[in-house]
Design a protein around this motif. Structure first.
Motif, short mmCIF file in Angstrom:
data_model
loop_
_atom_site.label_atom_id
_atom_site.label_comp_id
_atom_site.label_asym_id
_atom_site.label_seq_id
_atom_site.Cartn_x
_atom_site.Cartn_y
_atom_site.Cartn_z
N ARG A 82 1.13 4.91 -6.92
CA ARG A 82 0.49 3.74 -6.34
C ARG A 82 -0.47 3.10 -7.33
O ARG A 82 -0.47 1.88 -7.50
CB ARG A 82 -0.26 4.10 -5.06
CG ARG A 82 -0.95 2.88 -4.44
CD ARG A 82 -1.78 3.20 -3.21
NE ARG A 82 -2.40 1.98 -2.72
CZ ARG A 82 -1.85 1.14 -1.85
NH1 ARG A 82 -0.65 1.41 -1.36
NH2 ARG A 82 -2.49 0.06 -1.46
N ALA A 105 1.39 1.17 -9.89
CA ALA A 105 1.83 -0.13 -9.38
C ALA A 105 0.67 -1.11 -9.31
O ALA A 105 0.82 -2.30 -9.62
CB ALA A 105 2.48 0.03 -8.01
N GLU A 106 -0.51 -0.63 -8.91
CA GLU A 106 -1.68 -1.50 -8.82
C GLU A 106 -2.10 -2.02 -10.19
O GLU A 106 -2.49 -3.19 -10.33
CB GLU A 106 -2.84 -0.75 -8.17
CG GLU A 106 -2.65 -0.51 -6.68
CD GLU A 106 -3.72 0.39 -6.09
OE1 GLU A 106 -3.90 0.35 -4.87
OE2 GLU A 106 -4.37 1.13 -6.87
N GLU A 147 8.77 1.22 -10.91
CA GLU A 147 7.84 0.83 -9.84
C GLU A 147 8.18 -0.58 -9.37
O GLU A 147 8.37 -1.48 -10.19
CB GLU A 147 6.38 0.86 -10.34
CG GLU A 147 5.70 2.20 -10.18
CD GLU A 147 6.32 3.29 -11.04
OE1 GLU A 147 6.61 4.38 -10.49
OE2 GLU A 147 6.55 3.06 -12.24
N ALA A 179 6.52 -3.47 -6.87
CA ALA A 179 5.31 -3.84 -6.14
C ALA A 179 5.56 -5.14 -5.38
O ALA A 179 6.03 -6.13 -5.95
CB ALA A 179 4.14 -4.01 -7.09
N LEU A 218 -1.79 -5.79 -2.94
CA LEU A 218 -0.57 -4.98 -2.89
C LEU A 218 -0.20 -4.73 -1.43
O LEU A 218 -0.91 -4.03 -0.71
CB LEU A 218 -0.79 -3.65 -3.63
CG LEU A 218 0.44 -2.74 -3.76
CD1 LEU A 218 1.50 -3.39 -4.65
CD2 LEU A 218 0.04 -1.38 -4.34
N TYR A 261 4.68 -0.71 -2.06
CA TYR A 261 5.26 -0.34 -3.36
C TYR A 261 6.23 0.80 -3.17
O TYR A 261 6.19 1.54 -2.16
CB TYR A 261 4.16 0.07 -4.35
CG TYR A 261 3.63 1.47 -4.09
CD1 TYR A 261 4.10 2.56 -4.83
CD2 TYR A 261 2.70 1.70 -3.08
CE1 TYR A 261 3.63 3.84 -4.58
CE2 TYR A 261 2.24 2.98 -2.83
CZ TYR A 261 2.71 4.05 -3.58
OH TYR A 261 2.26 5.31 -3.31
N SER A 312 8.17 3.83 -5.79
CA SER A 312 8.37 4.40 -7.13
C SER A 312 9.66 5.21 -7.11
O SER A 312 9.77 6.20 -6.39
CB SER A 312 7.18 5.30 -7.51
OG SER A 312 7.39 5.87 -8.80
#
Length: 356
Positions: free
Chosen positions: A131, A134-135, A163, A165, A177, A180, A182
């Motif tokens: 996470r 992704a952020e 990833e 998003a 966000l 997401y 992965s």
């Protein structure tokens, strides 16, 4: 496990009060590359690059086969991290973040390696979650969104994972966000698992089908395809795969970041670039100026992941971002540094100073 590599810099990379006017530094140790970026903030809310470094270390080499980081891979990564530490000793730092991603998340000895690297280099390396990865990608790429964009779908094709998003545009240019995913499928893991299968139409198609099946589950949760058909959704890609596609589509004699970063690429041009790369074969990829021998084995697995994204989420164009976790870390640190002081909420600040 072997003893940590001795490094005099480790004793000098100690936490210090923030250095007024010092630089910000970000280190991203990925499955395939180790990257460093050093910068200072500008008045426009961006940053000026002072130094950068990138080295192919193949940390995830063999991971898909035995679930562990090999000794050779760890030694290569340690050597690159030591180079980063030496570079950081040359200037006062205001803040430093150092992260590692999927290879260390997956490996049975990933945490032990991080401890070894911390002891060897003095760098405050930590394993980040999917996470947070992704952020950080979102943080670096959000400035490429435009006022008319309601949403953005950002894909980051990495060495050990991919990833995706799903982003909502917020007030004052901020991004949020929404969701997401992965996937434990990246260019290194696919290249090792599939061998040369991506060099045949059948093998390439099997990888596309596999990735598309994973992406379709994410699409069903968030109705992304329906949102894209309604308009106002920007498809953005950040990775060596999508920047290579852009370089080939533009027929560049050699790769040029200023010509690629932020480029809006017509989807037909991207598709033709993918076909051109596929036709080159392994030796042709090794000789191509936008690929080269170090990346030749990873281009077509990355293209297969891109083709799956293209299948599940059709779009008329893709925005190409030559930026990633390092840029996201710098922007995050600078934004936090401008915020009102909240000591408990601030991550550790580091400064690197040579010994007297």
């Amino acid at each position: 496990m072997p003893e940590p590599v001795s490094n005099p810099a480790a004793a000098r990379l100690q936490p210090q009060p923030a250095a007024s006017g010092g630089a910000f530094a970000a280190i991203d140790l990925g499955t395939n590359n180790c990257r460093l970026l050093v910068g200072t903030p500008t008045q426009a809310g961006a940053f000026r690059v002072l130094d950068s470094y990138s080295r192919v270390v193949r940390l995830g080499e063999g991971l898909a086969n035995d679930g562990r980081l090999s000794e050779g891979a760890m030694e290569r990564a340690l050597a690159a991290l030591q180079t980063c530490a030496q570079k950081l000793l040359r200037r006062p730092l205001r803040r430093l973040l150092a992260v590692t991603t999927e290879a260390c998340r997956q490996a049975d000895n990933g945490r032990a390696f991080v401890a070894r690297a911390q002891a060897a280099t003095g760098l405050p390396i930590r394993i980040i979650s999917a996470r947070e990865e992704a952020e950080l990608a979102m943080e670096s790429c959000a400035p490429l969104m435009r006022a008319q964009d309601r949403r953005a779908l950002l894909f980051d094709i990495g060495g050990g994972s991919t990833e995706i998003a799903w982003i909502r545009s917020g007030p004052a240019g901020q991004a949020e966000l929404i969701g997401y995913v992965s996937l434990p499928l990246g260019v290194v893991t696919l290249a090792e698992r599939a061998g040369l299968c991506c060099y045949t139409p059948e093998g390439f198609g099997r990888v596309v089908d596999e990735v598309a099946a994973h992406l379709s589950e994410f699409d069903r949760v968030h109705s992304i395809g329906r949102e894209m058909r309604a308009g106002g959704v920007r498809l953005m890609g950040t990775s060596g795969t999508v920047t290579t596609l852009a370089g080939v589509a533009l027929s560049l004699p050699r790769y040029s970041r200023p010509l690629i970063d932020g480029r809006v690429l017509d989807i037909e041009a991207a598709d033709q670039a993918l076909r051109d790369l596929f036709q080159l074969g392994r030796e042709g990829l090794r000789a191509h100026p936008c690929v080269g021998p170090e990346r030749a084995d990873f281009v077509l697995p990355g293209c297969a992941i891109y083709a799956a994204i293209r299948r599940v989420w059709p779009s008329s164009c893709v925005t190409v971002a030559d930026r990633g976790l390092r840029e996201g870390m710098l922007l995050r640190m600078m934004r936090q540094d401008r915020a009102p002081p909240r000591r408990a909420a601030h991550p550790q600040r580091w400064a690197a100073h040579p010994a007297p």
